[in-house]
Scaffold this active site. Sequence first.
Site, PDB file in Angstrom:
ATOM      1  CE1 TYR A 194      -3.260   2.914   0.422  1.00 50.53           C
ATOM      2  CE2 TYR A 194      -1.880   3.560   2.279  1.00 50.53           C
ATOM      3  CZ  TYR A 194      -2.880   3.853   1.364  1.00 50.53           C
ATOM      4  OH  TYR A 194      -3.472   5.076   1.373  1.00 50.53           O
ATOM      5  CE  LYS A 203       1.061  10.367   3.808  1.00 49.38           C
ATOM      6  NZ  LYS A 203       0.618  11.762   3.887  1.00 49.38           N
ATOM      7  CB  SER A 245      -5.031  10.809   5.943  1.00 50.78           C
ATOM      8  OG  SER A 245      -3.722  10.854   6.445  1.00 50.78           O
ATOM      9  CB  CYS A 247      -9.514  16.012   6.236  1.00 49.38           C
ATOM     10  SG  CYS A 247      -9.879  14.844   7.557  1.00 49.38           S
ATOM     11  NE  ARG A 362      -5.384   7.050  -0.538  1.00 51.05           N
ATOM     12  CZ  ARG A 362      -4.843   7.993   0.244  1.00 51.05           C
ATOM     13  NH1 ARG A 362      -4.104   8.959  -0.259  1.00 51.05           N
ATOM     14  NH2 ARG A 362      -5.093   7.986   1.544  1.00 51.05           N
TER      15      ARG A 362
END
Length: 581
Positions: A194, A203, A245, A247, A362
């Site tokens: 992922y 990240k 995340s 939002c 995604r």
Amino acid sequence: MTPAERWVDEVARTTRPERVVWCDGSEEESRRLVDGMVADGTLLRLHPTAAPGSTLHRSHPSDVARTEHLTFIASRDKRDAGPTNNWMAPSEARARVGPLFEGVMKGRTMYVVPYVMGPLGSPFSRVGIEVTDSPYVAANMRLMTRMGEPARRQLGASESFVPGLHSTGDLSPERRYIVHFPEERLIWSVGSGYGGNALLGKKCFALRIAGALARDEGWMAEHMLILELELPGGEIHYIAAAFPSACGKTNLAMMVSPFERVGYKVRTVGDDIAWLRPGTDGRLWAVNPEAGFFGVVPGTGPDTNPNAMATISHDTIFTNVAVTSDGIPWWEGKEKSAPPGLIDWQGKPWDGRSKAAHPNARFTAAARQCPSMSARWEDPQGVPLSAIVFGGRRARLAPLVFESRDWEHGVFVGATMGSETTAAATGQVGVVRRDPMAMLPFCGYNMGDYFAHWLKMGRTLSRPPRIFHVNWFRTGHDGRFIWPGFGENLRVLMWMIDRVKGVAAGADAPIGVVPTPDALNVDGLGLGRGDLERLLTVDRDEWAAEVPEMRAFFDRFGDRLPPELSRALESLSRQVVTARV
Ligand code: OXD
Ligand code: MN
């Protein structure tokens, strides 16, 4: 051998791949990667005219989001990871996770992906090398970073790169670990394909490892979009915004101005990560270290985000969306009704009741495909910020917008942010949790030290950006969102810039400065009577009830919490509680 080649060699001796391929980032290489994945079923080619150049990947159903409980900070001292991170001793990581890499790439190809985070040639950019046995990861990294030859050239024979070792392993959550070694600037990820777990530039490097670098070197790595706002007459402002995340960071960054005709124009610099540095002029300068978008698909449609729709109309990797039998991708929010004969995200005929696309489906697409990119999005020096915006998803409590009193108070506002959880991470959705600066899952060291770093950075800025807080998600008695959101959010940004320029009215409240009802342009929105009041209300009872939760959160940091923040909390507490009696 260069230090990079030496490290890759060492990794290959442990993981024992059948072959090693150094990625050069070329078109030809990309074609070869995609053709191979189409041939073995990892990717499905989508419709040649409705989605030219695009493909669909279906993940293992247990591997569709970030797994925060399996994400670790392996600092030598547990206290340096802090109370909000999972900690693993480096020696334990080597003993527990290390063996999972032994021979893991047998029979597989090992891709070596050199990449740059930040604009090429920028003094702020950094090189990483991801070694992965997933061609899907290599193809995504090509869209998300400046990958291949340019990165190799930038690195040369230097040892200054962040190594990241990734293997999908057997994809079992039992053997899934995402481990960061902040002192060694090293990343290990195994058992997941992922994006947030496997695209290590994002990240893992650009937030968790870069955060530790930034603390040591005097800059900041933040979970923020960056947008450009041009005012009538041509004056330009840059705004960075940190929302958790899923939002709406991508939607805000790509917003279409409803006031374009009168000269308000919005353009995109970045949608997820910002690296911030104090400039010699005393302002805070921002670069987007990424080169692409890894955005949430559901909810993206021609009305909500036409720029994203244009971006993903071609040459996009979709993950976990639904598809028609002839290969047209589909998701909730794309259009009103679903086409017949849809195949759901797991590849089964859609039953019409469950979600056709996974809620955290995604898209991966290169930023240059986005029509709203600013001419300065790759400016090697970055862009100067006028405002920083924090925001959460709160059905109640936080008003549409308020301004902090100064930088220090702004840090308090960011540090006490709360938000309802979303599908971007596995776990319960819709529960309020504290998510300081939207960095809870991404801060690679003790968050108490991180707050102190924010305070310290503020002291270096003679012209700091103003700090605001927004909440687009407040609901009315009927449970529906009161604020229309999307492009209309520009009205809130306009108030902020007017505050920066000193021309907008605001009323003092215990939490900061809230717009007076006539300071916010709501013409033509059709808000009902009482809606605006409800949007701007600071309910002291609700805030008083929030204080103990903030205090309990702060208490977790013990003596690592900067005293300025406890003082700010006690001041808020006094004001909301005093006002009640
Ligand atoms: C992301 C996230 O993918 O925050 O950007 O989860
Ligand atoms: Mn994000």
